[in-house]
Enzyme design. Structure first.
Site, PDB file in Angstrom:
ATOM      1  N   GLU A 133       0.881  -1.182   0.000  1.00 31.46           N
ATOM      2  CA  GLU A 133       0.000   0.000   0.000  1.00 31.46           C
ATOM      3  C   GLU A 133       0.905   1.214   0.000  1.00 31.46           C
ATOM      4  O   GLU A 133       1.374   1.653   1.045  1.00 31.46           O
ATOM      5  CB  GLU A 133      -0.888   0.002   1.258  1.00 31.46           C
ATOM      6  CG  GLU A 133      -1.838  -1.163   1.361  1.00 31.46           C
ATOM      7  CD  GLU A 133      -3.014  -1.056   0.398  1.00 31.46           C
ATOM      8  OE1 GLU A 133      -3.203  -0.006  -0.245  1.00 31.46           O
ATOM      9  OE2 GLU A 133      -3.757  -2.055   0.296  1.00 31.46           O
TER      10      GLU A 133
ATOM     11  N   CYS B  16      -2.276   9.279   2.100  1.00 30.86           N
ATOM     12  CA  CYS B  16      -1.921   8.650   0.822  1.00 30.86           C
ATOM     13  C   CYS B  16      -2.929   9.049  -0.247  1.00 30.86           C
ATOM     14  O   CYS B  16      -2.614   9.130  -1.424  1.00 30.86           O
ATOM     15  CB  CYS B  16      -1.858   7.141   0.978  1.00 30.86           C
ATOM     16  SG  CYS B  16      -3.328   6.449   1.724  1.00 30.86           S
TER      17      CYS B  16
HETATM   18  P1  NAD Z   1       8.173   5.383   4.620  1.00 27.05           P
HETATM   19  O1  NAD Z   1       8.230   4.609   3.360  1.00 27.05           O
HETATM   20  O2  NAD Z   1       9.298   6.315   4.911  1.00 27.05           O
HETATM   21  O3  NAD Z   1       8.095   4.384   5.885  1.00 27.05           O
HETATM   22  C1  NAD Z   1       7.018   3.482   6.049  1.00 27.05           C
HETATM   23  C2  NAD Z   1       7.464   2.316   6.913  1.00 27.05           C
HETATM   24  O4  NAD Z   1       8.362   1.497   6.174  1.00 27.05           O
HETATM   25  C3  NAD Z   1       8.194   2.707   8.187  1.00 27.05           C
HETATM   26  O5  NAD Z   1       7.775   1.870   9.221  1.00 27.05           O
HETATM   27  C4  NAD Z   1       9.654   2.453   7.838  1.00 27.05           C
HETATM   28  O6  NAD Z   1      10.477   2.200   8.944  1.00 27.05           O
HETATM   29  C5  NAD Z   1       9.517   1.216   6.965  1.00 27.05           C
HETATM   30  N1  NAD Z   1      10.612   0.969   6.020  1.00 27.05           N
HETATM   31  C6  NAD Z   1      11.284   1.870   5.270  1.00 27.05           C
HETATM   32  N2  NAD Z   1      12.163   1.240   4.469  1.00 27.05           N
HETATM   33  C7  NAD Z   1      12.040  -0.092   4.708  1.00 27.05           C
HETATM   34  C8  NAD Z   1      12.669  -1.261   4.186  1.00 27.05           C
HETATM   35  N3  NAD Z   1      13.618  -1.190   3.253  1.00 27.05           N
HETATM   36  N4  NAD Z   1      12.279  -2.472   4.658  1.00 27.05           N
HETATM   37  C9  NAD Z   1      11.294  -2.561   5.581  1.00 27.05           C
HETATM   38  N5  NAD Z   1      10.680  -1.488   6.132  1.00 27.05           N
HETATM   39  C10 NAD Z   1      11.036  -0.264   5.691  1.00 27.05           C
HETATM   40  O7  NAD Z   1       6.776   6.171   4.632  1.00 27.05           O
HETATM   41  P2  NAD Z   1       6.258   7.309   5.612  1.00 27.05           P
HETATM   42  O8  NAD Z   1       7.004   8.592   5.351  1.00 27.05           O
HETATM   43  O9  NAD Z   1       6.178   6.806   7.006  1.00 27.05           O
HETATM   44  O10 NAD Z   1       4.733   7.461   5.108  1.00 27.05           O
HETATM   45  C11 NAD Z   1       4.353   8.233   4.023  1.00 27.05           C
HETATM   46  C12 NAD Z   1       4.182   7.390   2.771  1.00 27.05           C
HETATM   47  O11 NAD Z   1       3.285   6.302   3.009  1.00 27.05           O
HETATM   48  C13 NAD Z   1       3.552   8.176   1.632  1.00 27.05           C
HETATM   49  O12 NAD Z   1       4.194   7.832   0.432  1.00 27.05           O
HETATM   50  C14 NAD Z   1       2.104   7.711   1.635  1.00 27.05           C
HETATM   51  O13 NAD Z   1       1.433   7.881   0.403  1.00 27.05           O
HETATM   52  C15 NAD Z   1       2.274   6.274   1.997  1.00 27.05           C
HETATM   53  N6  NAD Z   1       1.038   5.704   2.545  1.00 27.05           N
HETATM   54  C16 NAD Z   1       0.309   4.855   1.754  1.00 27.05           C
HETATM   55  C17 NAD Z   1      -0.898   4.341   2.207  1.00 27.05           C
HETATM   56  C18 NAD Z   1      -1.728   3.428   1.345  1.00 27.05           C
HETATM   57  O14 NAD Z   1      -2.609   2.768   1.897  1.00 27.05           O
HETATM   58  N7  NAD Z   1      -1.505   3.351   0.047  1.00 27.05           N
HETATM   59  C19 NAD Z   1      -1.356   4.673   3.501  1.00 27.05           C
HETATM   60  C20 NAD Z   1      -0.591   5.523   4.277  1.00 27.05           C
HETATM   61  C21 NAD Z   1       0.606   6.033   3.788  1.00 27.05           C
END
Ligand code: NAD
Length: 499
Positions: free
Chosen positions: A253, A287
């Site tokens: 997601e 998102c």
């Molecule tokens: P992010 O990608 O920086 O982090 C999200 C999570 O992923 C965190 O817990 C982080 O520690 C983890 N993470 C990062 N790299 C990783 C890896 N290589 N392996 C495993 N885990 C890893 O995102 P953010 O800044 O916290 O959130 C914002 C983003 O999330 C935006 O792009 C938004 O659109 C998206 N988002 C999408 C949805 C959806 O349902 N499509 C919902 C909410 C947020």
């Protein structure tokens, strides 16, 4: 408002969370509200082992009984909705109404999952062979890894957790390193519910705290058959590839680049209200936030002037104050990304309204910004990247099919919407020639989905589906079973193999 007070309101002992090396700041004032201990590699491995054992016991419990646990968890959440909503606001900065809405979403998915726990149905399929029948059965998977983003610190976990648990799995949650406290509190409330529930095994739900490294360990571990990851497209590319390389399952997601199209027949006042909520709600950090707007040339100036008026009336400030509609960005990095995007748009001739930092005197270490409108030159290619801030890029159009093509001409495919009272236009929009997104709305904005529908998006948004409809199937293993109740052994496709 103090964290200690909120914990007390939920009857959580402050000593439950020992401090540690990870600082947690509130975006409201940028100050440290607590510290938490990160898990070591060894501890994460142990957590996965315990989750594996828990799943062996939990899968033996009948699904409707598993649903009863989730019903009771929903009631625990009802009891603590106000305090948990405030904690969401304190830790991620969304306004209190949205914090409450997030907890309500958790409650809603618990209700949904409990009903579903009596409906984990498969198909019966006719067989080509006499005296045979085919069944489709659904079995639990094992431990489910849930990785969540900062902007929905509790609801996204609940969407996954409620379904995963009624499907007979154990869960391991890796929350965002920016919002670990809400995760620890949800875990505490879940454990509290489990303690009253005889059939719930220990370690049915666990949380691991840390940054991307901890997430990577979870993602790479073969004992975790399903990883459900919510976050940026960059994160999803890494996670999706890593899980696929070990033939695991993933639900991704990821980021959106959502658009609204406003047609000449639209109810303009309604469209403006929906656009404003979609573009500035959660300070542009959903998102599904509306990031692009395609306005028909005949109503372009009217809508822009109404939007500017509405933007001027928005109160920005402390999200705990119910008079404010826009709270802070999560951190400085987010503010810098927003300013860089504004400069880039100006460089290609974009006309910018808003976007400046506000309230700096009161909140030196927090980042409050005016939501920003950017009127883009018609010739400019539609913006391709998601900047996680309240930036709305506006483009004129004359032909609906061209507007739909421009809307689709981005790497992401999460949410989209059209405002029109012309049935030809609305039907085109949701036809095969229309939007290519996972969500396509008519006379409703891009954000604020209900839990009853499957939620998710196409292309670089990851293709995953969570929440309602038949999204539960992602948390189970499909088994096809053929039974022969005849006295013969005919082979499929009429193959002869007589001994
Ligand atoms: P992010 O990608 O920086 O982090 C999200 C999570 O992923 C965190 O817990 C982080 O520690 C983890 N993470 C990062 N790299 C990783 C890896 N290589 N392996 C495993 N885990 C890893 O995102 P953010 O800044 O916290 O959130 C914002 C983003 O999330 C935006 O792009 C938004 O659109 C998206 N988002 C999408 C949805 C959806 O349902 N499509 C919902 C909410 C947020």
């Amino acid at each position: 408002m103090h964290l200690q007070q909120l914990l007390q309101d939920m009857n959580i002992d402050v000593d439950t969370f020992p401090g540690g090396e990870l600082e947690v700041r509130s975006p409201i004032d940028g100050k440290i509200i607590s510290t938490v201990k990160a898990h070591s590699t060894h501890e994460v491995s142990e957590v996965i082992q315990l989750a594996t054992e828990a799943s062996q016991n939990w899968k033996l419990v009948p699904a409707p009984v598993r649903g009863e646990l989730i019903r009771q968890f929903g009631n625990t959440l009802r009891q603590h909705k106000a305090a948990l909503g405030r904690l969401v606001t304190l830790e991620c900065g969304k306004i209190y109404q949205e914090g409450l809405g997030e907890v309500q979403e958790m409650i809603d998915i618990c209700d949904f999952a409990q009903g579903l726990s009596r409906q984990l149905y498969g198909l019966t399929i006719v067989s080509e062979r006499p005296g045979h029948k085919m069944l489709e059965l659904w079995q639990p998977l094992g431990p489910v890894g849930i990785i969540s983003a900062f902007n929905f610190p509790v609801a996204v976990w609940a969407w996954n957790a409620a379904l995963a648990v009624i499907c007979g799995n154990s869960i391991i949650w890796k929350p965002s390193e920016k919002t670990p406290i809400t995760a620890l509190v949800c875990q505490e409330l879940f454990i509290r519910t489990c303690k009253q529930f005889e059939q719930a095994p220990d370690y049915l739900s666990q949380v691991i705290i840390g940054d991307a490294t901890i997430g990577e360990q979870l993602v790479n571990d073969r004992r975790v058959p399903l990883i459900s990851a919510t976050g940026s497209c960059a994160m999803g590319k890494k996670v999706g590839t890593a899980v696929a390389s070990r033939f695991g399952k993933s639900i991704l997601e990821l980021g959106g680049n959502n658009a609204v199209i406003v047609a000449p027949s639209a109810d303009i006042d309604m469209a403006v209200r929906a656009i404003v909520f979609g573009a500035v709600g959660t300070a542009g950090q959903r998102c599904t936030t509306t990031r692009r707007l395609f306005l028909h040339a005949s109503i372009y100036h009217d809508v822009i002037s109404k939007l500017k008026k509405a933007y001027q009336s928005i109160s920005i400030g402390n999200p705990l104050d119910e008079n404010n509609l826009v709270g802070p960005l999560i951190d400085k990095q987010s503010y810098d990304a927003m300013q860089a995007a504004i400069l880039k748009a100006e460089a290609v001739g974009g006309k910018v309204t808003g976007g400046k930092r506000v309230n700096q005197e009161s909140f030196e270490h927090a980042y409050y910004v005016e939501p920003c409108l950017i009127e883009m030159p018609e010739a400019e290619k539609t913006i391709q990247t998601e900047t996680f801030a309240p930036l709305l890029y506006i483009y004129p159009y004359t032909d609906l099919e061209c507007a739909v093509a421009l809307q689709n001409d981005v790497p992401q495919g999460l949410s989209s919407s059209i405002f029109t009272n012309d049935i030809r236009e609305s039907e085109l929009f949701i036809s095969a020639m229309g939007s290519d997104c996972g969500i396509a709305n008519i006379n409703i904005g891009t954000s604020g989905a209900e839990i009853g529908g499957a939620f998710g998006g196409e292309k670089e948004t990851g293709g995953g589906r969570e929440s309602g409809s038949d999204a539960w199937k992602n948390y189970m293993r499909r088994m096809t079973s053929t039974t022969n109740y005849s006295r013969d052994l005919p082979l499929a496709q009429g193959i002869k193999f007589d001994l």
